[in-house]
Design a protein around this motif. Structure first.
Motif, short mmCIF file in Angstrom:
data_model
loop_
_atom_site.label_atom_id
_atom_site.label_comp_id
_atom_site.label_asym_id
_atom_site.label_seq_id
_atom_site.Cartn_x
_atom_site.Cartn_y
_atom_site.Cartn_z
N LEU A 6 0.93 -1.17 0.10
CA LEU A 6 0.00 0.04 -0.12
C LEU A 6 0.95 1.18 -0.09
N ALA A 7 0.93 1.96 -1.08
CA ALA A 7 1.86 3.06 -1.21
C ALA A 7 0.94 4.36 -2.00
N ALA A 8 -0.27 4.55 -1.55
CA ALA A 8 -1.05 5.40 -2.25
C ALA A 8 -1.09 6.66 -1.52
N GLY A 9 -0.96 6.88 -0.21
CA GLY A 9 -0.90 8.00 0.48
C GLY A 9 -0.04 9.21 0.10
N ARG A 10 -0.37 10.45 0.78
CA ARG A 10 0.55 11.54 0.59
C ARG A 10 1.49 11.69 1.50
N GLY A 11 1.45 11.22 2.65
CA GLY A 11 2.29 11.34 3.83
C GLY A 11 2.31 12.66 4.21
N LEU A 22 7.37 13.79 -1.62
CA LEU A 22 7.68 12.52 -2.44
C LEU A 22 6.89 11.42 -1.79
N PRO A 23 6.21 10.46 -2.32
CA PRO A 23 5.50 9.43 -1.66
C PRO A 23 6.55 8.62 -0.69
N LYS A 24 6.14 8.30 0.39
CA LYS A 24 6.96 7.84 1.30
C LYS A 24 7.86 6.62 0.93
N CYS A 25 7.50 5.87 0.34
CA CYS A 25 8.21 4.59 -0.25
C CYS A 25 9.19 4.93 -0.96
N LEU A 26 9.60 6.36 -1.57
CA LEU A 26 10.62 6.94 -2.34
C LEU A 26 11.57 7.43 -1.39
#
Length: 250
Positions: A6-11, A22-26
């Motif tokens: 799950l990597a959709a959120g704005r953070g 950035l997306p947090k996964c980056l």
């Protein structure tokens, strides 16, 4: 076995500037993005089917996949990602109900390979919740409460008087067999249909645990380093405390 990340959120709680957001996964630790670390650990564990559920600035994540040479990763888009993670899981109903065991994973976690090993151990159908007993009290951690070896609660705030034998923090990773995955998808769909899509997806997992229609193992990963990245302080702790432990242990 299939991983759904799950990597959709704005953070937004990271308080990044608009230009740098950035997306947090980056987020990068030790020269590797969280996404790259996820993919490497999944690959090492023999998990070949991977679905990324994206939303905010998804084109940046797709560019990272191209850089890493991972064209086989399935991408599902939640264009209403601002509504929250429940809708993100609902968007992934296809891969969630496709068959076989499913690993449902938050993308914003820096963690040791032993946590992946605990999640993926055994190839037979199994349902599994990970728990870390060494956690800071407060309203932020999602807590797992266990009684007689059975997970009975999964929430940030616990009801007064709840009785349990063990309590810890959820790592944010769950494993569900085919039956449990299909049941979870149905619970999530009911949340969305009843105008509760704004709630965190852990509420649906909680319902699945509490209805006792499926048997879940509790796997204690206390002592293995990991951190969920939500706030600026988490980035500092990840860099200064968690990452050095990963490098020493690897």
């Amino acid at each position: 076995m299939r991983a759904i990340i799950l990597a959709a959120g704005r953070g937004s709680r990271l308080q990044q500037t608009a230009e740098q957001q950035l997306p947090k996964c980056l987020l990068s630790f030790g020269g590797r993005s969280l996404l790259e670390r996820h993919l490497r650990l999944l690959e090492a564990a023999g998990v070949e089917e991977i679905t990324l559920v994206l939303g905010f600035r998804h084109e940046l994540i797709e560019a990272e996949l191209a850089r890493l040479g991972r064209p086989h990763v399935e991408i599902v888009l939640n264009r209403q990602y601002e509504l929250g993670s429940m809708l993100t899981v609902h968007t992934a109903a296809g891969p969630l109900t496709r068959g076989g065991d499913v690993l449902l994973m938050d993308a914003d976690v820096l963690y040791h390979e032993g946590i992946m090993a605990a999640l993926t151990a055994s190839r037979g159908p199994v349902n599994r919740v990970l728990i870390d007993r060494d956690f800071e009290a407060g309203d932020e951690p999602v807590k797992v409460c266990v009684r007689a070896g059975v997970p009975i609660e999964l929430r940030k705030k616990l009801e007064p008087g709840l009785e349990y034998d063990m309590i810890g923090e959820s790592v944010g990773f769950f494993r569900c067999d085919e039956r449990a995955s299909r049941r979870l998808a149905a619970i999530v769909a009911d949340y969305v249909a009843s105008s509760r899509a704004h709630l965190p997806h852990e509420e649906a997992v909680r319902d699945l645990l509490r209805e006792r229609s499926q048997t879940f193992e509790v796997c204690d990963v206390t002592g293995l380093p990991w951190i969920e990245i939500d706030f600026p302080a988490d980035v500092v702790r990840a860099t200064e405390e968690v990452l050095p432990q990963l490098e020493v242990r690897s």
